[in-house]
Design an enzyme around this catalytic site. Structure first.
Site, PDB file in Angstrom:
ATOM      1  N   GLY A  19       0.782  -1.233   0.000  1.00 53.23           N
ATOM      2  CA  GLY A  19       0.000   0.000   0.000  1.00 53.23           C
ATOM      3  C   GLY A  19       0.814   1.283   0.000  1.00 53.23           C
ATOM      4  O   GLY A  19       0.336   2.327   0.472  1.00 53.23           O
ATOM      5  N   HIS A 116       1.065   0.191 -13.192  1.00 51.61           N
ATOM      6  CA  HIS A 116       1.732  -1.061 -13.579  1.00 51.61           C
ATOM      7  C   HIS A 116       3.238  -0.806 -13.692  1.00 51.61           C
ATOM      8  O   HIS A 116       3.648   0.171 -14.328  1.00 51.61           O
ATOM      9  CB  HIS A 116       1.164  -1.556 -14.910  1.00 51.61           C
ATOM     10  CG  HIS A 116       1.834  -2.800 -15.385  1.00 51.61           C
ATOM     11  ND1 HIS A 116       1.562  -4.035 -14.824  1.00 51.61           N
ATOM     12  CD2 HIS A 116       2.782  -3.010 -16.327  1.00 51.61           C
ATOM     13  CE1 HIS A 116       2.322  -4.949 -15.415  1.00 51.61           C
ATOM     14  NE2 HIS A 116       3.067  -4.355 -16.335  1.00 51.61           N
TER      15      HIS A 116
HETATM   16  C1  GAR Z   1       3.720  -1.426  -7.356  1.00 49.90           C
HETATM   17  O1  GAR Z   1       5.014  -1.533  -7.853  1.00 49.90           O
HETATM   18  C2  GAR Z   1       2.724  -1.472  -8.495  1.00 49.90           C
HETATM   19  O2  GAR Z   1       3.179  -0.861  -9.671  1.00 49.90           O
HETATM   20  C3  GAR Z   1       2.591  -2.956  -8.692  1.00 49.90           C
HETATM   21  O3  GAR Z   1       2.599  -3.509  -7.397  1.00 49.90           O
HETATM   22  C4  GAR Z   1       3.361  -2.660  -6.534  1.00 49.90           C
HETATM   23  C5  GAR Z   1       2.495  -2.312  -5.361  1.00 49.90           C
HETATM   24  O4  GAR Z   1       3.219  -1.625  -4.382  1.00 49.90           O
HETATM   25  N1  GAR Z   1       1.372  -3.287  -9.388  1.00 49.90           N
HETATM   26  C6  GAR Z   1       1.259  -4.351 -10.161  1.00 49.90           C
HETATM   27  O5  GAR Z   1       2.153  -5.148 -10.354  1.00 49.90           O
HETATM   28  C7  GAR Z   1      -0.100  -4.502 -10.795  1.00 49.90           C
HETATM   29  N2  GAR Z   1      -0.055  -5.456 -11.854  1.00 49.90           N
HETATM   30  P1  GAR Z   1       2.469  -0.829  -3.241  1.00 49.90           P
HETATM   31  O6  GAR Z   1       1.453  -1.813  -2.628  1.00 49.90           O
HETATM   32  O7  GAR Z   1       3.560  -0.482  -2.274  1.00 49.90           O
HETATM   33  O8  GAR Z   1       1.793   0.354  -3.849  1.00 49.90           O
END
Ligand code: GAR
Length: 203
Positions: A19, A116
């Protein structure tokens, strides 16, 4: 002081894990000049770390599990009711690792954005940090796009890039990229709320 909540656009954030993008979005919306208001954070997992962060920031949280007992269809039905009840205008997927169905996307009338970790249209799907290293590319990045039924394919609203250095690992790339993801995501949200069409590029 922020506008009265009635004049603000309502945002919901969907997460599955850490998050950090969610936190960046909430922090930005809590600034006096932001036209939006995060009404709730919802996770498909009870153990998502982001839920605790959201609570600390004073945001309402929900969990609707998706597992062997509870289907994605059940998740989407409950989510749709919640989005309507809370009059949500914009849904931000922030590390939300489920693919929303065509039926759900057709039924929700607001915008849905996703972040993404790749320079789309390159590297849709998972493990993008590992795959970019395998490609021997010198640049990596992230994209904020509108969500449509085809995975990681909707209209691109903004992109950010980082240089890949010798000795980088998937973990190092993820760490370097995440700060730029936060910066990009909040900028795109402000842009779309202001009705601007310009694609944001942050290098
Ligand atoms: C982020 O790097 C986002 O770009 C990626 O997951 C991570 C979440 O981090 N999203 C994906 O891979 C979606 N396909 P966070 O929970 O710390 O924001």
């Amino acid at each position: 002081m922020k506008e009265s909540p009635k004049l603000l656009k309502n945002i919901a954030i969907l997460i599955s894990g850490t998050g950090s993008n969610m936190e960046a979005i909430i922090n930005d919306t809590q600034k006096y000049d932001h036209p939006g208001n995060v009404k709730f954070v919802l996770s498909n997992r009870y153990d998502a770390l982001g839920l605790l962060k959201a609570k600390k920031l004073g945001i309402k949280t929900f969990v609707i599990p998706v597992n062997k007992t509870y289907s994605l269809e059940n998740f989407e039905e409950k989510l749709l009711k919640l989005l309507m009840k809370e009059k949500i205008d914009l849904v931000c997927l922030a590390g939300f690792m489920k693919v929303l169905s065509e039926k759900f996307l057709a039924n929700f009338k607001g915008d849905i954005l996703n972040i993404h970790p790749s320079i789309l249209p390159s590297l849709k799907g998972l493990k993008t940090h590992k795959r970019i290293l395998e490609k021997k590319s010198t640049t990596h990045g992230a994209t904020v796009h509108k969500v449509i039924p085809e995975l990681d394919t909707g209209k691109i609203l903004g992109q950010t890039t980082i240089k890949i250095k010798k000795g980088d690992t998937p973990e190092k790339l993820a760490n370097n990229l995440i700060k730029k993801e936060h910066y990009l995501y909040v900028k795109v949200i402000r842009n779309i709320m202001a009705g601007k069409n310009k694609i944001i590029q942050i290098d």
